[in-house]
Design an enzyme around this catalytic site. Structure first.
Site, PDB file in Angstrom:
ATOM      1  N   TYR A   1      -3.912  -9.001   6.142  1.00  0.00           N
ATOM      2  CA  TYR A   1      -3.384 -10.210   6.166  1.00  0.00           C
ATOM      3  C   TYR A   1      -2.385 -10.446   7.373  1.00  0.00           C
ATOM      4  O   TYR A   1      -1.968 -11.593   7.722  1.00  0.00           O
ATOM      5  CB  TYR A   1      -2.400 -10.210   4.999  1.00  0.00           C
ATOM      6  CG  TYR A   1      -3.321 -10.489   3.711  1.00  0.00           C
ATOM      7  CD1 TYR A   1      -4.476 -10.554   3.707  1.00  0.00           C
ATOM      8  CD2 TYR A   1      -2.587 -10.137   2.430  1.00  0.00           C
ATOM      9  CE1 TYR A   1      -5.162 -10.634   2.681  1.00  0.00           C
ATOM     10  CE2 TYR A   1      -3.331 -10.439   1.183  1.00  0.00           C
ATOM     11  CZ  TYR A   1      -4.535 -10.494   1.331  1.00  0.00           C
ATOM     12  OH  TYR A   1      -5.508 -10.580   0.086  1.00  0.00           O
TER      13      TYR A   1
ATOM     14  N   LYS B   1     -10.845   2.430   0.698  1.00  0.00           N
ATOM     15  CA  LYS B   1     -12.341   2.361   0.871  1.00  0.00           C
ATOM     16  C   LYS B   1     -12.733   3.108   1.965  1.00  0.00           C
ATOM     17  O   LYS B   1     -13.093   2.769   2.976  1.00  0.00           O
ATOM     18  CB  LYS B   1     -13.003   0.834   1.166  1.00  0.00           C
ATOM     19  CG  LYS B   1     -12.754   0.195  -0.190  1.00  0.00           C
ATOM     20  CD  LYS B   1     -13.993   0.445  -1.049  1.00  0.00           C
ATOM     21  CE  LYS B   1     -15.483   0.119  -0.602  1.00  0.00           C
ATOM     22  NZ  LYS B   1     -16.508   0.600  -1.314  1.00  0.00           N
TER      23      LYS B   1
ATOM     24  N   ASP C   1     -13.347  -0.227  -5.150  1.00  0.00           N
ATOM     25  CA  ASP C   1     -14.296  -0.922  -6.019  1.00  0.00           C
ATOM     26  C   ASP C   1     -14.467  -0.480  -7.480  1.00  0.00           C
ATOM     27  O   ASP C   1     -14.450  -0.777  -8.620  1.00  0.00           O
ATOM     28  CB  ASP C   1     -15.713  -1.083  -5.421  1.00  0.00           C
ATOM     29  CG  ASP C   1     -16.256   0.093  -4.810  1.00  0.00           C
ATOM     30  OD1 ASP C   1     -15.395   1.051  -4.772  1.00  0.00           O
ATOM     31  OD2 ASP C   1     -17.308  -0.120  -4.244  1.00  0.00           O
TER      32      ASP C   1
ATOM     33  N   ASP D   1      -3.547  -7.029  -3.609  1.00  0.00           N
ATOM     34  CA  ASP D   1      -3.742  -8.459  -3.883  1.00  0.00           C
ATOM     35  C   ASP D   1      -4.928  -8.499  -5.099  1.00  0.00           C
ATOM     36  O   ASP D   1      -4.482  -9.276  -6.086  1.00  0.00           O
ATOM     37  CB  ASP D   1      -4.102  -9.135  -2.851  1.00  0.00           C
ATOM     38  CG  ASP D   1      -3.970 -10.603  -3.055  1.00  0.00           C
ATOM     39  OD1 ASP D   1      -3.411 -11.007  -4.216  1.00  0.00           O
ATOM     40  OD2 ASP D   1      -4.080 -11.483  -1.954  1.00  0.00           O
TER      41      ASP D   1
ATOM     42  N   ASP E   1      -4.265  -8.477  -9.808  1.00  0.00           N
ATOM     43  CA  ASP E   1      -4.744  -9.833 -10.647  1.00  0.00           C
ATOM     44  C   ASP E   1      -5.628  -9.327 -11.609  1.00  0.00           C
ATOM     45  O   ASP E   1      -5.518  -9.715 -12.706  1.00  0.00           O
ATOM     46  CB  ASP E   1      -5.248 -10.911  -9.710  1.00  0.00           C
ATOM     47  CG  ASP E   1      -4.378 -11.854  -8.867  1.00  0.00           C
ATOM     48  OD1 ASP E   1      -2.989 -11.592  -9.362  1.00  0.00           O
ATOM     49  OD2 ASP E   1      -4.724 -12.798  -8.359  1.00  0.00           O
TER      50      ASP E   1
END
Length: 370
Positions: A142, A193, A226, A250, A254
């Site tokens: 970001y 990852k 993942d 992020d 959620d």
């Protein structure tokens, strides 16, 4: 009685409505002599753009820097979809995080027993859920450079975002996670990852070395992001503290939020470094939900996440964990009585407005302090 300086940013959409319920509680706590607050209000997001032409003014940034803690409700809405990218409502939140160096985002996912049936998962998977996601907030994709869209000609463009982390950034967010775990169930799950990203390789190496060097008493496991997302919806109660980067944090936070039944239930904290001289740290507290412009002004928004954000401020900025416990207990007490706002109304004994829910929580708080 010490008075803490709270800088309050109601923002956009339902923000002013839910912030009003926090102000009821701070006013009562001050009036009763339990803890004193000095409240100053500012503008952020679309509300700031309408007045100042920017998502947060320099003057309000200075007030945020000077406050003991900042409370923010929500930013954004379709009204500002056409404004320039650098002054969009979300830019105000990003500037607060960047200028205040708020590198650690704490996102709890707690499922109150009274709301276990509101989750999209079976009750037995979420009843009693209590996990914390620690998200690195000021680095990664970001904020990495270069960040641009290049015109290649012939109708083709190339978009570039850069994922970048230095050792010190990973170490400092890791320390936050390990310290929190020591006060909880003493387990950290680190997520990246590393199978496809060099930043993930470094993240894994640094977290592993940090644990061996400074936190050998804390259990550490590693999961690819993942796979962790899959495990969150398969068996979420296996986790205690999850630490991850800005991008994966992020998304995963959620996912975790919806395990609880509604985004309207969950607060968050964004913390900076501790000042070694004063022992204080800059901090911003906000609900994880958005501005919900579709219900703004109707008095039906859920204020629980906003009130929970105040409790987090009491706990992490002011060291007032006992008072935070009472606020969280008041929320639980209201839910146990079957009182709900519209977003969590399934099976409710009574559906309350925003103000009625705030009043009900305040009444529970009064009882707790008797």
């Amino acid at each position: 009685m010490a008075a803490y300086k709270l800088f309050v940013l109601p923002g956009d959409g339902i923000g002013p409505e839910i912030m009003a319920e926090v102000e009821k509680i701070t006013a009562w706590l001050t009036r009763e002599g339990i803890v004193g607050f000095e409240i100053e209000k500012g503008l952020v997001g679309g509300a700031a753009y309408d007045v100042h032409g920017v998502a947060i003014s320099d003057a309000d940034m200075a007030r945020a820097e000077a406050a003991d803690a900042v409370l923010l409700a929500a930013v954004g809405g379709p009204k500002w979809d056409g404004v320039p990218y650098d002054v969009r409502p979300e830019a105000g939140l990003l500037r607060l995080r960047k200028d205040m160096a708020l590198f650690a985002n704490l996102r709890p996912a707690i499922c109150y027993p009274a709301l276990a049936d509101a989750s999209s998962l079976k009750r037995e998977l979420v009843d009693g859920l209590d996990l914390m996601i620690v998200r690195e907030l000021t680095g990664g994709v970001y904020f990495g450079e270069p960040k641009q869209i290049i015109d290649l000609g012939n109708g083709q463009k190339r978009a570039i975002d850069t994922q970048v982390y230095d050792t010190y950034e990973i170490e400092r967010i890791g320390r936050v996670a390990f310290e929190l775990a020591r006060k909880r169930r003493n387990k950290v799950t680190s997520s990246e990852k590393r199978n496809v990203m060099k930043s993930g390789v470094l993240w894994n190496e640094v977290i592993t070395a940090l644990r061996a060097r400074e936190y050998p008493d804390v259990e550490l496991e590693h999961q690819l992001a993942d796979a962790l997302g899959m495990q969150l919806v398969r068996r979420p109660k296996q986790f205690d503290v999850i630490v991850t980067d800005n991008l994966f944090g992020d998304m995963l936070s959620d996912v975790a939020a919806m395990l609880t039944g509604s985004l309207g239930m969950l607060p968050s904290a964004s913390l900076g470094e501790t000042n070694p001289q004063t022992g204080t740290r800059k901090a911003l507290y906000e609900p994880v939900h958005g501005s919900a412009p579709d219900i703004a002004g109707r008095g039906v928004a859920n204020p629980i996440a906003m009130i929970g954000s105040l409790a987090m401020a009491l706990r992490y900025s002011f060291g007032l964990g006992a008072i935070a416990d009472k606020i969280e207990g008041a929320i639980s007490g209201v839910l146990d009585k079957g009182l709900r706002t519209a977003d969590i109304a399934a099976g409710a004994k009574e559906t309350l407005s925003t103000a009625q829910m705030g009043d009900a929580i305040l009444e529970e708080l009064r009882i707790a302090f008797k």
